[in-house]
Design an enzyme around this catalytic site. Structure first.
Site, PDB file in Angstrom:
ATOM      1  CD  GLU A 172      -2.512   2.836  -2.963  1.00  0.00           C
ATOM      2  OE1 GLU A 172      -1.747   1.877  -2.688  1.00  0.00           O
ATOM      3  OE2 GLU A 172      -3.583   3.047  -2.353  1.00  0.00           O
ATOM      4  CG  ASN A 223      -1.951   1.141   1.084  1.00  0.00           C
ATOM      5  OD1 ASN A 223      -2.850   1.042   0.254  1.00  0.00           O
ATOM      6  ND2 ASN A 223      -1.802   2.217   1.844  1.00  0.00           N
ATOM      7  CE1 TYR A 279      -2.778   7.027   4.551  1.00  0.00           C
ATOM      8  CE2 TYR A 279      -0.562   6.109   4.300  1.00  0.00           C
ATOM      9  CZ  TYR A 279      -1.929   6.013   4.108  1.00  0.00           C
ATOM     10  OH  TYR A 279      -2.440   4.905   3.477  1.00  0.00           O
ATOM     11  NE  ARG A 280      -1.469  15.758  10.435  1.00  0.00           N
ATOM     12  CZ  ARG A 280      -2.779  15.987  10.610  1.00  0.00           C
ATOM     13  NH1 ARG A 280      -3.523  16.462   9.622  1.00  0.00           N
ATOM     14  NH2 ARG A 280      -3.332  15.763  11.779  1.00  0.00           N
ATOM     15  CD1 TRP A 297      -1.226   5.500   7.586  1.00  0.00           C
ATOM     16  CD2 TRP A 297      -0.457   4.373   9.366  1.00  0.00           C
ATOM     17  NE1 TRP A 297      -0.088   4.840   7.210  1.00  0.00           N
ATOM     18  CE2 TRP A 297       0.407   4.143   8.272  1.00  0.00           C
ATOM     19  CE3 TRP A 297      -0.183   3.759  10.584  1.00  0.00           C
ATOM     20  CZ2 TRP A 297       1.525   3.328   8.376  1.00  0.00           C
ATOM     21  CZ3 TRP A 297       0.932   2.948  10.674  1.00  0.00           C
ATOM     22  CH2 TRP A 297       1.777   2.736   9.595  1.00  0.00           C
ATOM     23  CG  ASP A 349      -5.968  18.544   8.227  1.00  0.00           C
ATOM     24  OD1 ASP A 349      -5.731  18.253   7.043  1.00  0.00           O
ATOM     25  OD2 ASP A 349      -5.805  17.754   9.172  1.00  0.00           O
TER      26      ASP A 349
HETATM   27  C1  LIG Z   1      -1.491  16.626   0.686  1.00  0.00           C
HETATM   28  C2  LIG Z   1      -2.276  15.492   1.244  1.00  0.00           C
HETATM   29  C3  LIG Z   1      -2.167  15.168   2.580  1.00  0.00           C
HETATM   30  C4  LIG Z   1      -2.875  14.120   3.121  1.00  0.00           C
HETATM   31  N1  LIG Z   1      -2.726  13.826   4.446  1.00  0.00           N
HETATM   32  C5  LIG Z   1      -3.349  12.751   4.957  1.00  0.00           C
HETATM   33  C6  LIG Z   1      -3.123  12.374   6.305  1.00  0.00           C
HETATM   34  O1  LIG Z   1      -2.383  13.006   7.041  1.00  0.00           O
HETATM   35  N2  LIG Z   1      -3.762  11.267   6.773  1.00  0.00           N
HETATM   36  C7  LIG Z   1      -4.591  10.516   5.983  1.00  0.00           C
HETATM   37  O2  LIG Z   1      -5.118   9.498   6.446  1.00  0.00           O
HETATM   38  N3  LIG Z   1      -4.844  10.871   4.702  1.00  0.00           N
HETATM   39  C8  LIG Z   1      -4.230  11.968   4.177  1.00  0.00           C
HETATM   40  N4  LIG Z   1      -4.454  12.317   2.868  1.00  0.00           N
HETATM   41  C9  LIG Z   1      -5.400  11.540   2.065  1.00  0.00           C
HETATM   42  C10 LIG Z   1      -4.820  10.213   1.647  1.00  0.00           C
HETATM   43  O3  LIG Z   1      -3.575  10.375   1.022  1.00  0.00           O
HETATM   44  C11 LIG Z   1      -5.738   9.489   0.689  1.00  0.00           C
HETATM   45  O4  LIG Z   1      -6.942   9.238   1.363  1.00  0.00           O
HETATM   46  C12 LIG Z   1      -5.178   8.171   0.166  1.00  0.00           C
HETATM   47  O5  LIG Z   1      -6.178   7.522  -0.562  1.00  0.00           O
HETATM   48  C13 LIG Z   1      -4.719   7.292   1.281  1.00  0.00           C
HETATM   49  O6  LIG Z   1      -4.194   6.093   0.752  1.00  0.00           O
HETATM   50  P1  LIG Z   1      -4.879   4.722   1.150  1.00  0.00           P
HETATM   51  O7  LIG Z   1      -6.240   4.752   0.519  1.00  0.00           O
HETATM   52  O8  LIG Z   1      -3.987   3.699   0.552  1.00  0.00           O
HETATM   53  O9  LIG Z   1      -4.944   4.671   2.637  1.00  0.00           O
HETATM   54  C14 LIG Z   1      -3.744  13.378   2.310  1.00  0.00           C
HETATM   55  C15 LIG Z   1      -3.864  13.701   0.967  1.00  0.00           C
HETATM   56  C16 LIG Z   1      -3.153  14.739   0.425  1.00  0.00           C
HETATM   57  C17 LIG Z   1      -3.297  15.052  -1.029  1.00  0.00           C
HETATM   58 MN   LIG Z   2      -4.438   2.047  -0.699  1.00  0.00          MN
END
Ligand SMILES: Cc1cc2nc3c(=O)[nH]c(=O)nc-3n(C[C@H](O)[C@H](O)[C@H](O)COP(=O)(O)O)c2cc1C
Ligand SMILES: [Mn+2]
Length: 502
Positions: free
Chosen positions: A231, A170, A174-175, A188, A280
């Site tokens: 991804e 995966n 995530y910040r 997460w 945020d």
């Molecule tokens: C700039 C940016 C920052 C993000 N920060 C977070 C974060 O801190 N935590 C989080 O869960 N998702 C965050 N997201 C959203 C996730 O990247 C997005 O939901 C992604 O689908 C997560 O991958 P996953 O589906 O494999 O979990 C962020 C997206 C962007 C574009």
């Molecule tokens: Mn995913």
């Protein structure tokens, strides 16, 4: 045109296209970069390469995705819909008829086969290897984004894990709040795949973080794919060539060979820290909450590595176009299960999870409600707080037109559905975190088969007169951006202006 192969090619492309400004002045990653970038993004300005961020030898790249044009350049397409069309042609594959179609079909299948990431022996992301005691996050110009943030945050990472049970990779964005020179928090959120991998282990979970990738791979980290899809495969598909990976030095994972910087490490069950608050993408500070601690066991990088960053905040911010790319790219996949959807729009001002506008081809009573429920059952769209349904001929990207339909066509007592369900982790409005109310508004035309009066005709000029006026337009000497067959350019401009409006 193929998308750029790595961050440096991307920067070169941006520069050739007049889309990047190099900043030589020493600038403070503590708040100052944020104020500069917030003004730049909201004015539709260029990507910025801060060559002398204070306290670091590494340049800081920001606003690489800040306009529609740059998002298209990143994906190597003229329009975001073109990236979607490529995906659609694979999703909609039918059994081929005849030889020509079979050959075409094979080409499409090959494009999928070529999407799988492949491991290579070495890559520039490991030119420099700092292990254990040598790891030093202080080397990087990590931004302290907003005044209420407690610390600097890594904001544009591709966080890589593997499902401990299935082994599926995966990648998510995530910040990461910097805790000290060797650890960060890992944000997460509740509904995210990275967290699922974490929950599936009873001990340690290896985590690697890639910073400074080619723009397609960076985008793919933000894409909400189903859990069982890697991804990096989407990245390979969109790039038209596989993502190349190298093995990590101190954990079991692989990371993109083209990264500028890589952090290798692990998280452990029960090892949590208070994370946040953080300014945020909702426009508010998200509250401090416990999240896992990411321990960095190795830091690898290119010589003169470039550090990538992004600032989220009150919309529109740079993440708007990452979100719009997802909106476009996922439309064909959504149509696979909800075929009556003609188009949809997630307004940037709605922070993506707050509102979905959807146009449908309606052929039976209750279909708008069916579509609302479908959206509330689809991947991360299930977290959507409000859904507005309009008829197929309504342009969902024109918010004034949607407003017109909602106010004109809705009987609030009949057409508004209130329900409840899961809500976004960051939504501060519901009384209870994660769960609360949802609203569906049916702004479609209704008719006697839905138990209403006869619906009135919409006012439309005849084609004959429209064509006549098109033909004669210049003759009237009025000029203006109303020119064109149906005012389309004018409308497009208006939509863009809306997107940028504060
Ligand atoms: C700039 C940016 C920052 C993000 N920060 C977070 C974060 O801190 N935590 C989080 O869960 N998702 C965050 N997201 C959203 C996730 O990247 C997005 O939901 C992604 O689908 C997560 O991958 P996953 O589906 O494999 O979990 C962020 C997206 C962007 C574009
Ligand atoms: Mn995913």
């Amino acid at each position: 045109m193929a998308p750029p192969a790595d961050l440096r090619e991307w920067i070169a492309l941006l520069e050739r296209e007049g889309e990047l400004v190099r900043i030589k002045a020493e600038v403070e990653p503590h708040l100052e970069v944020t104020e500069i970038i917030d003004r730049t993004v909201k004015a539709g300005g260029p990507a910025l390469l801060f060559e002398n961020p204070k306290g670091s030898a590494h340049p800081l790249l920001i606003n690489q995705f800040g306009t529609e044009r740059r998002m298209c350049l990143a994906l190597g397409v003229d329009r975001l819909d073109d990236a979607a069309a490529k995906l659609e042609s694979v999703l909609e594959m039918q059994p081929p008829q005849g030889l020509a179609e079979k050959v075409k079909g094979l080409k499409k299948l090959k494009s999928i086969a070529d999407s799988m990431p492949k491991t290579v022996r070495s890559g520039p992301s490991q030119e420099i290897v700092l292990q254990h005691d040598q790891v030093d996050l202080d080397l990087l110009p990590i931004q302290h984004c907003w005044p209420g943030d407690p610390a600097p945050f890594i904001t544009l990472p591709a966080v890589i894990t593997r499902d401990p049970k299935t082994g599926t990779r995966n990648v998510g964005m995530y910040r990461m709040q910097k805790l000290d020179s060797k650890s960060t928090a890992m944000h997460w959120q509740l509904h995210k795949d990275g967290r699922m991998d974490y929950l599936a282990t009873d001990g340690r979970l290896d985590v690697s973080v890639a910073l400074g990738l080619d723009p397609v791979t960076t985008y793919s980290a933000s894409a909400p794919l189903p859990k069982h899809i890697d991804e990096l495969m989407l990245a390979g598909f969109l790039k038209g060539e596989p993502v190349e990976l190298v093995k990590c030095n101190t954990n079991s994972l692989e990371v993109p060979a083209n990264a500028e910087i890589v952090l290798e490490g692990y998280v452990e069950q029960g090892d949590l820290t208070m994370e946040g608050p953080f300014g945020d993408h909702t426009g508010y500070y998200s509250a401090a909450e416990p999240f896992p601690v990411f321990h960095v066991t190795a830091m690898t990088m290119r010589a003169d590595a470039i550090y990538p960053s992004i600032v989220v905040g009150k919309p529109p911010a740079e993440d708007a176009w990452l979100g719009k790319a997802t909106e476009r790219i996922f439309l064909p996949a959504i149509r696979m299960s909800v075929p009556e959807i003609v188009d949809y729009d997630l307004p940037v001002a709605g922070a993506f999870h707050n509102c979905v506008l959807v146009a449908i081809r309606k052929s039976f009573p209750g279909q708008p409600q069916k579509v609302m429920h479908a959206i509330w059952g689809l991947g991360l769209l299930s977290l959507t707080k409000s859904v507005v349904v309009v008829d197929e001929h309504v342009n969902v990207h024109d918010y004034e037109e949607v407003f017109f339909r909602v106010t004109a066509n809705v009987d609030p007592k009949r057409d508004v559905m209130l329900t409840e369900g899961p809500l976004d982790h960051l939504d501060h409005a519901p009384t209870r975190q994660f769960y609360g109310g949802k609203i569906g508004i049916d702004a479609t035309h209704k008719g006697p088969d839905e138990g209403t009066r006869e619906w009135p005709d919409e006012i439309v000029m005849s084609d004959e007169i429209r064509l006549l006026v098109d033909r004669r337009w210049r003759e009237y000497g009025i000029d203006s951006d109303a020119e064109g067959a149906n005012g389309a350019p004018a409308r497009r401009n208006r939509v863009l202006r809306q997107l940028l409006r504060r």
